[in-house]
Design a protein around this motif. Structure first.
Motif, PDB file in Angstrom:
ATOM      1  N   VAL A 132       0.385  -1.573   0.070  1.00  0.00           N
ATOM      2  CA  VAL A 132      -0.185   0.601   0.060  1.00  0.00           C
ATOM      3  C   VAL A 132       0.998   1.641   0.084  1.00  0.00           C
ATOM      4  O   VAL A 132       0.079   2.415  -0.228  1.00  0.00           O
ATOM      5  CB  VAL A 132      -0.376   0.259   1.795  1.00  0.00           C
ATOM      6  N   ARG A 133       2.074   1.152   0.267  1.00  0.00           N
ATOM      7  CA  ARG A 133       2.891   2.171  -0.129  1.00  0.00           C
ATOM      8  C   ARG A 133       3.316   2.863  -1.514  1.00  0.00           C
ATOM      9  O   ARG A 133       3.568   4.026  -1.325  1.00  0.00           O
ATOM     10  CB  ARG A 133       4.378   1.958   0.898  1.00  0.00           C
ATOM     11  N   LYS A 134       2.660   1.939  -1.711  1.00  0.00           N
ATOM     12  CA  LYS A 134       2.949   2.291  -3.669  1.00  0.00           C
ATOM     13  C   LYS A 134       1.610   2.848  -4.062  1.00  0.00           C
ATOM     14  O   LYS A 134       1.416   3.170  -5.700  1.00  0.00           O
ATOM     15  CB  LYS A 134       3.661   1.107  -4.583  1.00  0.00           C
ATOM     16  N   GLY A 135       0.963   3.703  -3.157  1.00  0.00           N
ATOM     17  CA  GLY A 135      -0.688   4.174  -3.405  1.00  0.00           C
ATOM     18  C   GLY A 135      -1.639   2.692  -2.963  1.00  0.00           C
ATOM     19  O   GLY A 135      -1.341   2.073  -3.041  1.00  0.00           O
ATOM     20  N   LEU A 136      -2.762   3.790  -3.046  1.00  0.00           N
ATOM     21  CA  LEU A 136      -4.080   2.796  -2.511  1.00  0.00           C
ATOM     22  C   LEU A 136      -4.274   2.165  -3.805  1.00  0.00           C
ATOM     23  O   LEU A 136      -4.931   0.592  -3.873  1.00  0.00           O
ATOM     24  CB  LEU A 136      -5.581   4.051  -1.726  1.00  0.00           C
ATOM     25  N   LEU A 137      -4.497   2.611  -4.960  1.00  0.00           N
ATOM     26  CA  LEU A 137      -4.572   2.033  -6.554  1.00  0.00           C
ATOM     27  C   LEU A 137      -3.638   1.090  -6.557  1.00  0.00           C
ATOM     28  O   LEU A 137      -4.286   0.194  -7.599  1.00  0.00           O
ATOM     29  CB  LEU A 137      -5.209   2.939  -7.813  1.00  0.00           C
ATOM     30  N   TYR A 138      -2.643   1.549  -6.263  1.00  0.00           N
ATOM     31  CA  TYR A 138      -1.375   0.324  -6.946  1.00  0.00           C
ATOM     32  C   TYR A 138      -2.261  -0.875  -6.093  1.00  0.00           C
ATOM     33  O   TYR A 138      -1.994  -2.240  -6.225  1.00  0.00           O
ATOM     34  CB  TYR A 138      -0.263   0.587  -6.380  1.00  0.00           C
ATOM     35  N   SER A 139      -2.508  -0.761  -4.548  1.00  0.00           N
ATOM     36  CA  SER A 139      -2.558  -1.858  -3.792  1.00  0.00           C
ATOM     37  C   SER A 139      -4.064  -2.505  -3.939  1.00  0.00           C
ATOM     38  O   SER A 139      -4.466  -3.506  -4.136  1.00  0.00           O
ATOM     39  CB  SER A 139      -2.451  -1.202  -2.741  1.00  0.00           C
ATOM     40  N   HIS A 140      -4.974  -1.513  -4.695  1.00  0.00           N
ATOM     41  CA  HIS A 140      -6.063  -2.358  -5.212  1.00  0.00           C
ATOM     42  C   HIS A 140      -6.083  -3.493  -6.478  1.00  0.00           C
ATOM     43  O   HIS A 140      -6.225  -4.591  -6.659  1.00  0.00           O
ATOM     44  CB  HIS A 140      -7.133  -1.918  -5.298  1.00  0.00           C
ATOM     45  N   PHE A 141      -5.659  -2.442  -7.210  1.00  0.00           N
ATOM     46  CA  PHE A 141      -5.225  -3.420  -8.500  1.00  0.00           C
ATOM     47  C   PHE A 141      -4.694  -2.413  -9.511  1.00  0.00           C
ATOM     48  O   PHE A 141      -4.072  -3.877 -10.280  1.00  0.00           O
ATOM     49  CB  PHE A 141      -6.446  -4.164  -9.444  1.00  0.00           C
ATOM     50  N   GLY A 142      -3.831  -1.637  -9.326  1.00  0.00           N
ATOM     51  CA  GLY A 142      -2.452  -1.458  -9.903  1.00  0.00           C
ATOM     52  C   GLY A 142      -2.092  -2.841 -10.267  1.00  0.00           C
ATOM     53  O   GLY A 142      -1.276  -2.651 -11.331  1.00  0.00           O
ATOM     54  N   TRP A 143      -0.639  -3.257  -8.854  1.00  0.00           N
ATOM     55  CA  TRP A 143      -0.046  -4.302  -9.374  1.00  0.00           C
ATOM     56  C   TRP A 143      -0.615  -5.502 -10.058  1.00  0.00           C
ATOM     57  O   TRP A 143       0.056  -6.079 -10.487  1.00  0.00           O
ATOM     58  CB  TRP A 143      -0.146  -4.837  -7.674  1.00  0.00           C
ATOM     59  N   MET A 144      -1.735  -5.569 -10.812  1.00  0.00           N
ATOM     60  CA  MET A 144      -2.048  -6.545 -11.572  1.00  0.00           C
ATOM     61  C   MET A 144      -2.355  -5.735 -12.850  1.00  0.00           C
ATOM     62  O   MET A 144      -1.571  -6.392 -14.068  1.00  0.00           O
ATOM     63  CB  MET A 144      -3.779  -7.410 -11.450  1.00  0.00           C
ATOM     64  N   VAL A 145      -2.635  -4.527 -12.898  1.00  0.00           N
ATOM     65  CA  VAL A 145      -3.078  -3.920 -14.239  1.00  0.00           C
ATOM     66  C   VAL A 145      -1.487  -3.784 -14.832  1.00  0.00           C
ATOM     67  O   VAL A 145      -1.257  -4.082 -16.095  1.00  0.00           O
ATOM     68  CB  VAL A 145      -3.755  -3.202 -14.111  1.00  0.00           C
ATOM     69  N   MET A 146       0.312  -3.510 -13.988  1.00  0.00           N
ATOM     70  CA  MET A 146       0.362  -3.316 -14.933  1.00  0.00           C
ATOM     71  C   MET A 146       1.375  -4.322 -13.981  1.00  0.00           C
ATOM     72  O   MET A 146       1.459  -5.452 -13.064  1.00  0.00           O
ATOM     73  CB  MET A 146       1.759  -2.156 -14.057  1.00  0.00           C
ATOM     74  N   LYS A 147       2.557  -4.846 -15.262  1.00  0.00           N
ATOM     75  CA  LYS A 147       3.892  -5.724 -15.400  1.00  0.00           C
ATOM     76  C   LYS A 147       4.433  -6.216 -14.238  1.00  0.00           C
ATOM     77  O   LYS A 147       4.808  -4.946 -13.830  1.00  0.00           O
ATOM     78  CB  LYS A 147       4.353  -5.885 -16.547  1.00  0.00           C
ATOM     79  N   GLN A 148       4.444  -6.932 -13.727  1.00  0.00           N
ATOM     80  CA  GLN A 148       5.117  -6.565 -12.323  1.00  0.00           C
ATOM     81  C   GLN A 148       7.007  -7.241 -12.223  1.00  0.00           C
ATOM     82  O   GLN A 148       7.068  -8.922 -12.829  1.00  0.00           O
ATOM     83  CB  GLN A 148       4.968  -7.470 -11.061  1.00  0.00           C
ATOM     84  N   ASN A 149       8.120  -7.482 -11.648  1.00  0.00           N
ATOM     85  CA  ASN A 149       8.965  -7.979 -12.345  1.00  0.00           C
ATOM     86  C   ASN A 149       9.306  -8.887 -10.852  1.00  0.00           C
ATOM     87  O   ASN A 149       9.111  -9.099  -9.792  1.00  0.00           O
ATOM     88  CB  ASN A 149      10.519  -6.744 -11.693  1.00  0.00           C
ATOM     89  N   PRO A 150       9.169 -10.524 -11.967  1.00  0.00           N
ATOM     90  CA  PRO A 150       9.470 -11.481 -10.347  1.00  0.00           C
ATOM     91  C   PRO A 150      10.107 -11.975  -9.464  1.00  0.00           C
ATOM     92  O   PRO A 150       9.907 -12.259  -8.450  1.00  0.00           O
ATOM     93  CB  PRO A 150       9.138 -12.472 -11.855  1.00  0.00           C
ATOM     94  N   LYS A 151      11.407 -10.882  -9.912  1.00  0.00           N
ATOM     95  CA  LYS A 151      12.067 -11.464  -9.070  1.00  0.00           C
ATOM     96  C   LYS A 151      12.082  -9.612  -7.929  1.00  0.00           C
ATOM     97  O   LYS A 151      13.176 -10.672  -7.074  1.00  0.00           O
ATOM     98  CB  LYS A 151      13.689 -10.506  -9.820  1.00  0.00           C
ATOM     99  N   ARG A 152      11.937  -9.486  -7.460  1.00  0.00           N
ATOM    100  CA  ARG A 152      10.766  -8.018  -6.892  1.00  0.00           C
ATOM    101  C   ARG A 152      10.485  -8.766  -6.462  1.00  0.00           C
ATOM    102  O   ARG A 152      10.576  -8.267  -4.789  1.00  0.00           O
ATOM    103  CB  ARG A 152      10.620  -6.775  -7.678  1.00  0.00           C
ATOM    104  N   ILE A 153       9.650  -9.515  -6.270  1.00  0.00           N
ATOM    105  CA  ILE A 153       9.182 -10.340  -5.426  1.00  0.00           C
ATOM    106  C   ILE A 153       9.097 -11.005  -4.660  1.00  0.00           C
ATOM    107  O   ILE A 153       9.696 -11.991  -4.955  1.00  0.00           O
ATOM    108  CB  ILE A 153       7.060 -10.674  -5.357  1.00  0.00           C
ATOM    109  N   GLY A 154       8.883 -11.004  -2.814  1.00  0.00           N
ATOM    110  CA  GLY A 154       9.671 -11.550  -1.637  1.00  0.00           C
ATOM    111  C   GLY A 154       9.264 -12.827  -2.167  1.00  0.00           C
ATOM    112  O   GLY A 154       8.538 -14.094  -2.368  1.00  0.00           O
ATOM    113  N   ARG A 155      10.824 -14.212  -1.620  1.00  0.00           N
ATOM    114  CA  ARG A 155      10.322 -15.427  -1.913  1.00  0.00           C
ATOM    115  C   ARG A 155       9.446 -16.179  -0.782  1.00  0.00           C
ATOM    116  O   ARG A 155       9.978 -15.607   0.239  1.00  0.00           O
ATOM    117  CB  ARG A 155      11.505 -15.970  -2.675  1.00  0.00           C
ATOM    118  N   THR A 156       9.010 -16.996  -0.948  1.00  0.00           N
ATOM    119  CA  THR A 156       8.362 -17.973  -0.398  1.00  0.00           C
ATOM    120  C   THR A 156       8.218 -19.190  -0.001  1.00  0.00           C
ATOM    121  O   THR A 156       8.082 -19.679  -0.889  1.00  0.00           O
ATOM    122  CB  THR A 156       6.734 -17.134   0.511  1.00  0.00           C
ATOM    123  N   ASP A 157       7.897 -19.931   1.117  1.00  0.00           N
ATOM    124  CA  ASP A 157       8.308 -21.404   0.728  1.00  0.00           C
ATOM    125  C   ASP A 157       6.541 -21.632  -0.039  1.00  0.00           C
ATOM    126  O   ASP A 157       5.096 -21.358   1.617  1.00  0.00           O
ATOM    127  CB  ASP A 157       8.338 -22.203   2.516  1.00  0.00           C
TER     128      ASP A 157
END
Ligand code: HEM
Ligand code: HEM
Ligand SMILES: [Fe+2]
Ligand SMILES: [Fe+2]
Ligand SMILES: [Fe+2]
Ligand SMILES: [Fe+2]
Lengths: 439, 439
Positions: free
Chosen positions: B143-168
């Motif tokens: 949400v630090r990247k903006g309310l709209l980003y956290s709502h669906f901006g993150w899906m509308v814009m392409k994301q760098n898979p390397k950026r997203i934290g890894r999880t088990d």
């Protein structure tokens, strides 16, 4: 004792409490109440004023039609005489929370007299004792003796004047209006309590009898019962945002009944504040009225405690409640009660199959938690037998406060040497030169 | 670093994120967006699913009459597919907050598919990263990247898979239903998102087109927007009763929009609790449903954090707020910053006319307070130049907490030797034998 001198100063320069009162004779309250002397324990004057007269009023009302003008006037006069008590007797004279000009003082002395609750001097003396000795035996209307006692029991039953705490009323003895009203109390009561409201209705619209019954007797009854609530309800119902050592409480119901005197926890904590309600949305018409008098030049020097002091009180009370809550919760075994474990023993036990994890120098048994770990079984298992201080605190995941709390409930021992042991031990093994501190 | 091994364990045994993804080539997000390449930054598949298809639905709705049976079914199916996300994707698979039997799992995988928000495997992986790296750059929908980003901006814009934290996500890879749904995702979406709701209305009451538009497309749109609120609104609106280091917040509006996922501050603090709302009066239909499944034998092992841990978190947060408040208030000059005064100097200055009162070894200047003293001028004046410790603390009147607070704001010095000085000095004067300790 250094307190001897002020104790003396605290002695009221008081007139005798009653013409008949002789301090050398034993007082009736020192004798137990029996079937033969019970009537001597009753304060018949007060019973008449508080119970018999209203009873007469209620009965007479059945034969007295209520005109709407008289009804309106009764309500208006109810508020005026009520303010005589709350803004006059209480906030002005008992607490000196503001200064009033002479016309306002005369008005308040007259209105307060019309409420038929005793003279200013008598009322304020008792009230100061109530504040100074709240909830003790010296409190004239201590709620510890029962809700009904604090409401009017203390007036219905005779009281031993020696019992009631002494207070300084020299300022009241210096106030000519207070002294005059005290000396001419009976005249004041009859004039302002009955004659005046009756004259208004009589001369105004010819309703002499209605004015007497409704604006006089029944209005007195309602004012009395309402203001008595400050001593009963306000010490019994509500919250204690500022202090819970004594009985005073804040409640909007009490405020509604008492022209705003319902924020009584605040009031006992900050008695010389001209306000009882400090929030704008709380009901305190007495405060509003005093404020209007100030705008009209009738009152000045309205005293207020600093907001800083008020917030400090509220904060300390919240802190107190929090501390009580804290005591009821399980925070894990205190570190000093835990056994001390050697690093090697810890490692060995963990290898033997006990799910032990060391974090910040403390050994935790996570056996029952592994399958519940929100971060998965694999991660938590990987830390068994290791020093997990860094990985727990951000190395892998920066655990929340809740996780730290949970961890502390799993404590089973303290590592000899503290949390850096693993690194030191390894360094020691690899490089014998490093100095190793052990206690 | 001891954390090296667990870091490895944290690596997901993940399938390639996309067939086309080649980690050696620079990703589009590594290039700045320009007028020539902007369309390459857009995730057109998601834009189609989230924006274009609903847009088509809204337009088509103008030519499609809404039958009331279809409307009821659309709402029912909205709740069913919504629960697929909240009770299935979120609480079951992302957080393992309870265990589901195979029939329930199949039902949830199908319903969740019908909400058209990606496969369980993809959704839960991102969601775990969101919890582990909340508000950081590794958080997929920070949400630090903006309310709209956290709502669906993150899906509308392409994301760098390397950026997203890894999880088990090894547990998800071991779950055949999750794997099946991931492999057959497109089939699942089309079947459960469009065909199934349309068959119900078509075979049920012949409304094929209405089923397609209302129970299919528009219902998908509403479910999507509602559940997206968990990432936007729940990190933006409301209180933080458990932790205020990060953005998650509790609010009833979010709860109403998201089938009960609105108590998000609690949820981030206690993620593996099957509840989001812990009070009975809060709205959490997802919790209620899971509980009913338990009664029906479809779900078991519902995880709950201990009430003790929850209360500890709440208490610590309250304490934190109280401490912040405390810092803003004036508590008087700290004792160690006050000048040290000799008893004789104190007495002399007080005799010279400065209104100084010593209480508990501290000298106070009460000049401005004398006329405001609720206990009257006489009493407070009588203590000037004396050691008033005893009289202030009950000798004459046991002052309230508020009075102690006020007193501390009047500090001007500390007595050399502490609070017993007066008695000692007097004793010394009267009896030269007594030993006198001075620093
Ligand atoms: C030693 C006892 C441990 C306890 C009591 C514990 C407790 C918890 C708790 C309560 C959470 C939920 C989120 C939070 O409150 O922050 C959590 C999450 C997590 N824990 Fe632990 N933990 C322990 C050890 C470990 C270790 C040793 C690791 C790593 C090697 C680890 C890795 C994680 C991760 C990655 C998460 C994030 C899960 C998510 O939010 O999706 N934990 N842990
Ligand atoms: C030294 C500075 C003093 C301060 C800041 C102070 C402050 C206060 C305050 C705030 C109250 C209101 C009730 C309460 O909060 O407990 C009060 C009441 C009172 N004070 Fe003081 N006081 C001081 C000194 C003294 C001294 C030296 C005496 C006695 C010799 C004294 C006697 C009383 C009495 C009898 C009351 C009760 C008044 C009532 O509630 O009707 N005070 N004081
Ligand atoms: Fe009171
Ligand atoms: Fe009072
Ligand atoms: Fe979140
Ligand atoms: Fe979550």
């Amino acid at each position: 004792m250094a307190s001897a001198a002020p104790q003396q100063a605290a002695q009221p320069a008081s007139a005798p409490r009653s013409k008949k009162y002789d301090p050398t004779k034993p007082h009736i309250t020192e004798q137990p109440m029996t079937i033969h002397n019970w009537y001597k324990h009753i304060n018949w004057i007060n019973v008449t004023l508080i119970l018999f007269v209203p009873l007469y009023g209620i009965i007479a009302a059945f034969w007295t039609p209520l005109q709407w003008k008289t009804a309106v006037w009764a309500v208006v006069y109810y508020f005026m005489t009520g303010l005589g008590i709350t803004a006059g007797y209480h906030r002005l004279w008992a607490h000196s929370s503001y200064t009033a000009t002479t016309p306002l003082k005369i008005f308040l002395a007259a209105m307060g007299g019309g409420a038929v609750e005793g003279s200013i001097r008598w009322w304020a003396r008792d009230h100061r004792a109530h504040h100074r000795y709240t909830d003790t035996d010296k409190d004239p209307y201590s709620v510890r003796k029962g809700l009904l006692y604090s409401h009017f029991g203390w007036m219905v039953m005779k009281q031993n004047p020696k019992r009631i705490g002494r207070t300084d009323i020299s300022d009241l003895n210096d106030d000519p209006i207070v002294v005059w009203q005290h000396r001419n109390y009976l005249k004041t009561v009859i004039t302002m309590g009955l004659i005046f409201p009756c004259i208004v209705t009589g001369l105004g619209w010819g309703d002499w009898k209605g004015g007497f019954i409704y604006a006089g007797i029944l209005r007195i009854f309602f004012v009395q019962q309402a203001t008595f609530c400050v001593n009963s309800l306000a010490h019994w119902l509500g919250d204690q945002p500022f202090d819970d050592r004594n009985s005073p409480r804040d409640h909007v119901i009490t405020a509604l009944a008492t022209l705003g005197e319902g924020y009584h926890n605040f009031h006992h904590e900050f008695p010389s504040d001209y306000r009882n309600a400090i929030e704008w949305h709380q009901y305190d018409p007495t405060k509003w009225t005093i404020w209007i008098w100030k705008q009209l030049g009738l009152a000045y020097d309205l005293k207020q405690f600093k907001q800083n002091e008020i917030e400090k009180g509220r904060l300390q009370q919240l802190q107190k409640k929090l501390d009580q809550k804290r005591q009821q919760l399980d925070w894990g075994i205190p570190l000093e009660q835990l056994p001390i474990i050697d690093w090697d023993a810890y490692e060995a036990e963990a290898k033997d199959g006990r799910a032990l994890i060391a974090v910040a120098g403390v050994v935790h048994d996570v056996t029952d938690f592994i399958k519940e770990h929100p971060g998965g079984k694999a991660l938590i298992t990987s830390a068994i037998g290791k020093d997990a201080t860094a990985i727990f605190n951000g190395g892998v995941y920066n655990h929340s406060n809740a996780a730290h709390n949970l961890l502390s409930t799993m404590r089973v021992g303290v590592l000899r040497g503290g949390c850096e042991v693993e690194i030191w031990k390894r360094a020691q093994r690899e490089n014998k030169d490093i100095s190793f501190v052990s206690d």
